[in-house]
Design an enzyme around this catalytic site. Structure first.
Site, short mmCIF file in Angstrom:
data_model
loop_
_atom_site.label_atom_id
_atom_site.label_comp_id
_atom_site.label_asym_id
_atom_site.label_seq_id
_atom_site.Cartn_x
_atom_site.Cartn_y
_atom_site.Cartn_z
N GLY A 1 1.18 -1.20 0.03
CA GLY A 1 -0.19 0.42 0.09
C GLY A 1 0.71 1.00 -0.05
O GLY A 1 0.97 2.45 0.69
N ALA A 2 1.60 1.11 -1.30
CA ALA A 2 3.01 2.52 -1.14
C ALA A 2 2.10 3.89 -1.73
O ALA A 2 2.08 3.76 -2.77
CB ALA A 2 4.09 1.88 -1.61
N ARG B 1 -0.41 0.68 -6.34
CA ARG B 1 -1.28 1.16 -7.20
C ARG B 1 -0.40 0.90 -9.22
O ARG B 1 0.58 1.79 -9.32
CB ARG B 1 -1.87 2.77 -7.97
CG ARG B 1 -2.98 2.73 -6.03
CD ARG B 1 -3.88 4.27 -6.29
NE ARG B 1 -4.75 4.42 -5.14
CZ ARG B 1 -5.98 4.49 -5.86
NH1 ARG B 1 -6.34 4.54 -6.77
NH2 ARG B 1 -6.39 4.42 -4.57
N LYS C 1 -5.14 2.12 3.12
CA LYS C 1 -6.41 2.64 3.75
C LYS C 1 -6.38 1.82 4.76
O LYS C 1 -6.84 0.65 4.49
CB LYS C 1 -7.40 3.35 2.90
CG LYS C 1 -6.53 4.51 1.98
CD LYS C 1 -6.94 5.98 2.54
CE LYS C 1 -5.65 6.82 1.94
NZ LYS C 1 -5.30 8.16 2.86
N ASN D 1 -4.11 4.84 9.59
CA ASN D 1 -4.82 5.59 10.53
C ASN D 1 -5.84 4.54 10.87
O ASN D 1 -6.72 3.64 9.88
CB ASN D 1 -5.57 6.96 10.09
CG ASN D 1 -4.13 7.98 9.49
OD1 ASN D 1 -3.37 7.77 10.06
ND2 ASN D 1 -4.97 8.63 8.32
N LYS E 1 -3.84 8.62 18.59
CA LYS E 1 -3.47 8.93 17.63
C LYS E 1 -5.20 9.15 16.89
O LYS E 1 -4.92 10.64 15.63
CB LYS E 1 -2.71 8.53 17.05
CG LYS E 1 -2.68 7.98 14.84
CD LYS E 1 -2.06 9.99 14.93
CE LYS E 1 -1.36 10.02 13.07
NZ LYS E 1 -1.91 9.03 11.89
N ASN F 1 -7.74 15.57 10.23
CA ASN F 1 -8.61 15.33 9.06
C ASN F 1 -9.82 16.15 8.88
O ASN F 1 -9.46 16.90 7.41
CB ASN F 1 -8.48 14.13 9.30
CG ASN F 1 -6.49 13.44 9.21
OD1 ASN F 1 -5.91 13.89 9.96
ND2 ASN F 1 -7.01 12.59 9.00
N SER G 1 -4.26 13.74 5.21
CA SER G 1 -4.60 12.12 4.17
C SER G 1 -6.24 12.06 3.81
O SER G 1 -6.63 11.48 2.48
CB SER G 1 -4.12 10.87 5.04
OG SER G 1 -4.96 10.86 6.19
N GLU H 1 -10.89 8.05 5.02
CA GLU H 1 -10.80 7.15 6.42
C GLU H 1 -11.94 7.45 7.35
O GLU H 1 -12.39 6.80 8.65
CB GLU H 1 -9.48 6.78 6.77
CG GLU H 1 -8.85 6.73 5.75
CD GLU H 1 -7.08 6.18 6.35
OE1 GLU H 1 -7.02 5.15 5.75
OE2 GLU H 1 -6.85 7.04 6.45
O1 KPL Z 1 -2.42 11.56 10.29
C1 KPL Z 1 -2.29 12.11 9.56
C2 KPL Z 1 -2.95 12.44 8.36
O2 KPL Z 1 -2.33 13.14 7.92
O3 KPL Z 1 -3.81 11.32 8.36
C3 KPL Z 1 -1.32 14.08 10.44
C4 KPL Z 1 -0.32 13.09 10.80
C5 KPL Z 1 -2.80 14.24 10.96
C6 KPL Z 1 -0.64 14.50 8.92
O4 KPL Z 1 -1.72 14.90 8.21
#
Ligand code: KPL
Length: 311
Positions: free
Chosen positions: A7-8, A31, A75, A101, A189, A197, A259, A271
């Site tokens: 998943g690069a 991809r 993802k 994440n 996190k 986000n 992201s 996400e």
């Molecule tokens: O994890 C992140 C993301 O964008 O998903 C951070 C650390 C907030 C960096 O943007």
């Protein structure tokens, strides 16, 4: 070490380039357009004067692949499918470090690995969380958009692996620590992601602007609700500490587009469900009112529809 980065996208490619330069034997699974560029011209880090990192790139992991470690950077919604593909492809089980994440990633990964035929997947799963940002400039080129930290969990079945991986990431230039309570780190996190986000994605702003009003207030409202939800699940956080974490990450990744914002810009699913959605369902099941989180989830789903995001 032989490593597959599965998943690069932007972040996985940043890790892949740094680990390859530090001496690991890295293969990326990515991809097709990224694979084509990396195969033709190597993996370039934007602004780095050194020649691109030359490494094998594939869009599917071939059956019989032999590796010592898999870094999982897909993802959150692709974790289960990726787990199955990994289990089917590898010639024998190896440690899988899950860096996606969101909450509930280990369970999704274990389920995918089981479907792929591994009998004791928990013995191979390590969880890590990080705040290391990156942006895909174009296929084959990734930008390092700030600083961040890697936190690695432990798995008693993988004795010594966390320290080994700490050295691996440190040598590649990423500040890394090992935590005895990775579940708590994962919640922390998730709180950071739940505050940064959706606000940055909804308003199209880089992370650094979150310190300004009105975005600061919006992020704080999400954080307050997230902290209540986390406490209801047995993970109490001090609100002032959580605030420092959120704005510390926003400053350290000031130039970065989250992201979620990148996903919307690329017409991809976000996400939001694995981050704010899980916080919301947890909070709700304990009677916590989370109106700001409900609105943020609705806004991001609306944005996904507006952009025609892939389902
Ligand atoms: O994890 C992140 C993301 O964008 O998903 C951070 C650390 C907030 C960096 O943007």
């Amino acid at each position: 070490m032989r490593i597959v980065v599965f998943g690069a996208g932007a972040v996985g490619s940043r890790f892949a380039a740094a680990l390859a330069r530090a001496g690991s034997d890295v293969t990326i699974v990515a991809r097709p357009e990224h694979v084509a560029s990396v195969t033709a011209e190597g993996l370039q880090v934007d602004g780095d004067s050194r020649p691109p990192a030359r490494l094998p790139a594939v869009d599917r992991l071939p059956k019989g692949t032999s590796t010592e470690l898999v870094l999982l950077t897909v993802k959150s919604y692709d974790v289960e499918t990726a787990g199955t593909a990994i289990a089917v492809a590898l010639d024998r089980p190896s440690p899988v470090l899950a860096l996606s994440n969101g909450l509930g990633i280990e369970e999704r990964l274990a389920s995918g690995l089981t479907q792929g035929g591994w009998t004791a997947p928990e013995a191979w799963v390590l969880r890590g969380v990080h705040t290391i940002p990156a942006r895909m400039v174009r296929p084959g080129v990734v930008a390092e958009t700030g600083r961040g930290e890697m936190v690695l969990g432990r798995n008693p079945a993988l004795d010594g692996w966390s320290e080994r991986l700490q050295t691996l990431f440190e040598t590649a230039g990423f500040p890394t620590r090992v935590s005895d309570d990775i579940r708590r780190e994962t919640w922390k996190k998730a709180l950071v992601n739940a505050a940064i986000n959706p606000v940055t994605a909804d308003h199209g702003i880089p992370n650094g602007r979150l310190v300004e009003e009105p975005w600061r207030g919006q992020a704080l409202a999400l954080l307050r609700e997230g902290v209540l939800a986390a406490a209801s699940a047995g993970y109490p956080f001090d609100l002032a500490d959580a605030e420092r974490s959120v704005f510390g990450v926003a400053r350290a990744t000031a130039q970065n587009r989250s992201s979620m914002l990148e996903d919307l810009d690329r017409h991809r699913r976000t996400e939001i469900d694995a981050i704010s959605g899980v916080l919301l369902s947890t909070g709700r099941s304990h009677g916590v009112a989370m109106p700001a989180t409900v609105r943020a989830i609705e806004r991001i789903h609306t944005r996904e529809r507006e952009r025609g995001a892939e389902p």
